[in-house]
Write a protein that holds these residues in place. Structure first.
Motif, PDB file in Angstrom:
ATOM      1  N   MET A 214       1.727 -19.334  30.005  1.00 51.28           N
ATOM      2  CA  MET A 214       1.663 -18.227  29.039  1.00 51.28           C
ATOM      3  C   MET A 214       1.215 -18.688  27.658  1.00 51.28           C
ATOM      4  SD  MET A 214       5.222 -16.306  29.804  1.00 51.28           S
ATOM      5  CE  MET A 214       5.895 -16.200  31.451  1.00 51.28           C
ATOM      6  N   VAL A 215       0.541 -17.803  26.956  1.00 48.60           N
ATOM      7  CA  VAL A 215       0.155 -18.076  25.568  1.00 48.60           C
ATOM      8  C   VAL A 215       0.877 -17.097  24.643  1.00 48.60           C
ATOM      9  CG1 VAL A 215      -1.750 -18.084  23.927  1.00 48.60           C
ATOM     10  CG2 VAL A 215      -2.020 -19.140  26.149  1.00 48.60           C
ATOM     11  N   ASP A 216       0.561 -15.804  24.753  1.00 49.41           N
ATOM     12  CA  ASP A 216       1.189 -14.856  23.824  1.00 49.41           C
ATOM     13  C   ASP A 216       2.250 -13.972  24.494  1.00 49.41           C
ATOM     14  OD1 ASP A 216      -0.368 -13.250  25.366  1.00 49.41           O
ATOM     15  OD2 ASP A 216      -1.458 -12.304  23.718  1.00 49.41           O
ATOM     16  N   ALA A 217       2.239 -13.963  25.832  1.00 49.62           N
ATOM     17  CA  ALA A 217       3.196 -13.156  26.603  1.00 49.62           C
ATOM     18  C   ALA A 217       3.170 -11.676  26.232  1.00 49.62           C
ATOM     19  CB  ALA A 217       4.616 -13.716  26.472  1.00 49.62           C
ATOM     20  N   THR A 218       1.959 -11.174  25.984  1.00 52.68           N
ATOM     21  CA  THR A 218       1.825  -9.751  25.670  1.00 52.68           C
ATOM     22  C   THR A 218       1.249  -8.971  26.849  1.00 52.68           C
ATOM     23  OG1 THR A 218      -0.415 -10.037  24.857  1.00 52.68           O
ATOM     24  CG2 THR A 218       1.367 -10.183  23.223  1.00 52.68           C
ATOM     25  N   MET A 220      -1.874  -9.127  27.437  1.00 50.35           N
ATOM     26  CA  MET A 220      -3.213  -8.710  27.022  1.00 50.35           C
ATOM     27  C   MET A 220      -4.232  -9.847  26.936  1.00 50.35           C
ATOM     28  SD  MET A 220      -2.586  -5.657  24.325  1.00 50.35           S
ATOM     29  CE  MET A 220      -1.572  -6.542  23.196  1.00 50.35           C
ATOM     30  N   CYS A 221      -3.800 -11.076  26.649  1.00 53.24           N
ATOM     31  CA  CYS A 221      -4.789 -12.152  26.446  1.00 53.24           C
ATOM     32  C   CYS A 221      -5.402 -12.604  27.776  1.00 53.24           C
ATOM     33  CB  CYS A 221      -4.180 -13.334  25.706  1.00 53.24           C
ATOM     34  SG  CYS A 221      -3.083 -14.359  26.715  1.00 53.24           S
ATOM     35  N   GLY A 222      -4.673 -12.463  28.852  1.00 57.24           N
ATOM     36  CA  GLY A 222      -5.209 -12.791  30.175  1.00 57.24           C
ATOM     37  C   GLY A 222      -5.119 -14.264  30.539  1.00 57.24           C
ATOM     38  N   VAL A 223      -4.632 -15.109  29.634  1.00 57.49           N
ATOM     39  CA  VAL A 223      -4.617 -16.547  29.895  1.00 57.49           C
ATOM     40  C   VAL A 223      -3.676 -16.910  31.049  1.00 57.49           C
ATOM     41  CG1 VAL A 223      -3.989 -18.790  28.889  1.00 57.49           C
ATOM     42  CG2 VAL A 223      -5.344 -17.167  27.580  1.00 57.49           C
ATOM     43  N   CYS A 224      -2.618 -16.135  31.231  1.00 56.76           N
ATOM     44  CA  CYS A 224      -1.642 -16.486  32.272  1.00 56.76           C
ATOM     45  C   CYS A 224      -2.006 -15.886  33.627  1.00 56.76           C
ATOM     46  CB  CYS A 224      -0.244 -16.049  31.848  1.00 56.76           C
ATOM     47  SG  CYS A 224      -0.051 -14.263  31.820  1.00 56.76           S
ATOM     48  N   ARG A 225      -3.265 -15.474  33.786  1.00 53.10           N
ATOM     49  CA  ARG A 225      -3.682 -14.901  35.064  1.00 53.10           C
ATOM     50  C   ARG A 225      -3.583 -15.955  36.164  1.00 53.10           C
ATOM     51  NH1 ARG A 225      -8.819 -14.381  37.231  1.00 53.10           N
ATOM     52  NH2 ARG A 225      -9.842 -14.878  35.278  1.00 53.10           N
ATOM     53  N   ALA A 235       1.482 -14.022  34.673  1.00 51.29           N
ATOM     54  CA  ALA A 235       2.809 -14.668  34.644  1.00 51.29           C
ATOM     55  C   ALA A 235       3.764 -13.951  33.698  1.00 51.29           C
ATOM     56  CB  ALA A 235       2.670 -16.135  34.247  1.00 51.29           C
ATOM     57  N   CYS A 236       3.265 -13.484  32.550  1.00 50.39           N
ATOM     58  CA  CYS A 236       4.172 -12.906  31.548  1.00 50.39           C
ATOM     59  C   CYS A 236       4.616 -11.487  31.903  1.00 50.39           C
ATOM     60  CB  CYS A 236       3.537 -12.932  30.164  1.00 50.39           C
ATOM     61  SG  CYS A 236       2.088 -11.901  29.978  1.00 50.39           S
ATOM     62  N   VAL A 237       3.838 -10.787  32.699  1.00 47.56           N
ATOM     63  CA  VAL A 237       4.150  -9.398  33.043  1.00 47.56           C
ATOM     64  C   VAL A 237       4.779  -9.306  34.433  1.00 47.56           C
ATOM     65  CG1 VAL A 237       3.164  -7.114  33.473  1.00 47.56           C
ATOM     66  CG2 VAL A 237       2.281  -8.522  31.605  1.00 47.56           C
TER      67      VAL A 237
HETATM   68 FE1  FES Z   1      -1.266 -13.525  27.540  1.00 49.51          FE
HETATM   69 FE2  FES Z   1       0.223 -13.347  29.765  1.00 49.51          FE
HETATM   70  S1  FES Z   1       0.273 -14.836  28.221  1.00 49.51           S
HETATM   71  S2  FES Z   1      -1.433 -12.085  29.132  1.00 49.51           S
END
Ligand code: FES
Length: 279
Positions: A214-218, A220-225, A235-237
């Protein structure tokens, strides 16, 4: 804003953060995480909840100082105030399986504690194993031992417990005839990959916690895909808990490596501004 009650070193580069957060302590469940913002200009840092005291209204977290944001957090002190949003994420799957094996490495040595405690309370025989490069990097052992029926330490240099990793403890227990019904692994992504693959060799289901993606855990950024069981997840959702045997680890490592040069450069730049030397 939440007050920092304590911030201490528990091992080289590993810190325990305790914050005053009665609302969080009242609702926290094993496996959930928090988003911490160390200062006004800081990034959001997702971190696993490692414990809570519902009476005192405090919540604790263990974190590894591994980049710019965690370095800034490590520099805060008791009495400072930080943004602390929790509890986030789906709670861990807790039920009576029979015998569960719970492995932790790095920040996970501290953060697996709520799962160990919950599994014990659910009536399981709990086998806990922790790993580190060397004995001086192990911590939180007393707590884990108290709630475990069996407790194992593994170190890469053999300075404490058996030589090797959590996955080697699992292999050796099974080879000795131990019957294990489910595994839980928390630590760096590599540790979770090799451990869940070891469990899969014996057809034992496992769960992993993909907070390190995770990066921002929002959401929205998509990094944790991540691809799990052939489906795209975040991962964050959708997590952080996922079945370890269904994670596409190859894709996960490929995506993760794309961000490493940027984080290394940011860390070097911040250290230069501080006057440290990291070549
Ligand atoms: Fe950015 Fe999950 S950490 S969408």
């Amino acid at each position: 804003m939440h007050e920092i009650i304590a911030l201490r070193d528990v091992a080289p580069n590993v810190h325990e953060l305790v914050v005053d957060a009665p609302d969080v302590a009242a609702k926290a469940q094993p496996g959930q995480f928090a988003v911490v913002i160390p200062d006004k200009m800081g990034e959001r840092i997702p971190m696993s909840l490692a414990g809570w005291d519902r009476e005192a209204g405090t919540v604790s977290i263990y974190f590894l100082e591994a980049g710019v944001s965690t370095m800034k957090l490590a520099q805060r002190t008791a009495g400072d105030h930080i943004d602390f949003m929790a509890p986030l994420g789906t709670p861990a799957t807790v039920k009576e399986y029979g015998t569960v094996f719970i492995g932790g490495g790095c920040y996970g040595v501290g953060a697996i504690y709520p799962i160990v405690e919950a599994m014990k309370q659910a009536g399981n025989q709990v086998i806990t194993a922790i790993e580190a490069r060397s004995d001086f990097l192990l911590y939180n052992e007393e707590h884990l031992q108290e709630n475990s029926d069996m407790f194992h330490r593994a170190t890469s240099d053999g300075s404490a417990g058996s030589r090797g990793k959590v996955k080697d403890v699992l292999h050796s227990l099974i080879e000795q005839g131990e019957s294990i019904d489910c595994c839980y692994f928390m630590g760096c992504t590599f540790m979770m990959m090799v451990s869940s693959r070891a469990a899969a060799e014996y057809d034992i289901p496992s769960f992993v916690y993909l907070n390190p993606l995770m990066v921002d855990a929002t959401g929205m950024c998509g990094v944790c895909r991540v691809t799990v069981g052939g489906e795209t997840k975040f991962a964050c959702v959708d997590g952080p808990e996922f079945p370890g045997g269904e994670v596409d680890w190859g894709e996960l490592f490929h995506r993760k490596s794309q961000y490493e040069p940027y984080e290394r450069e940011a860390y070097r730049h911040t250290c230069r501004l501080r006057g440290d030397h990291h070549d």
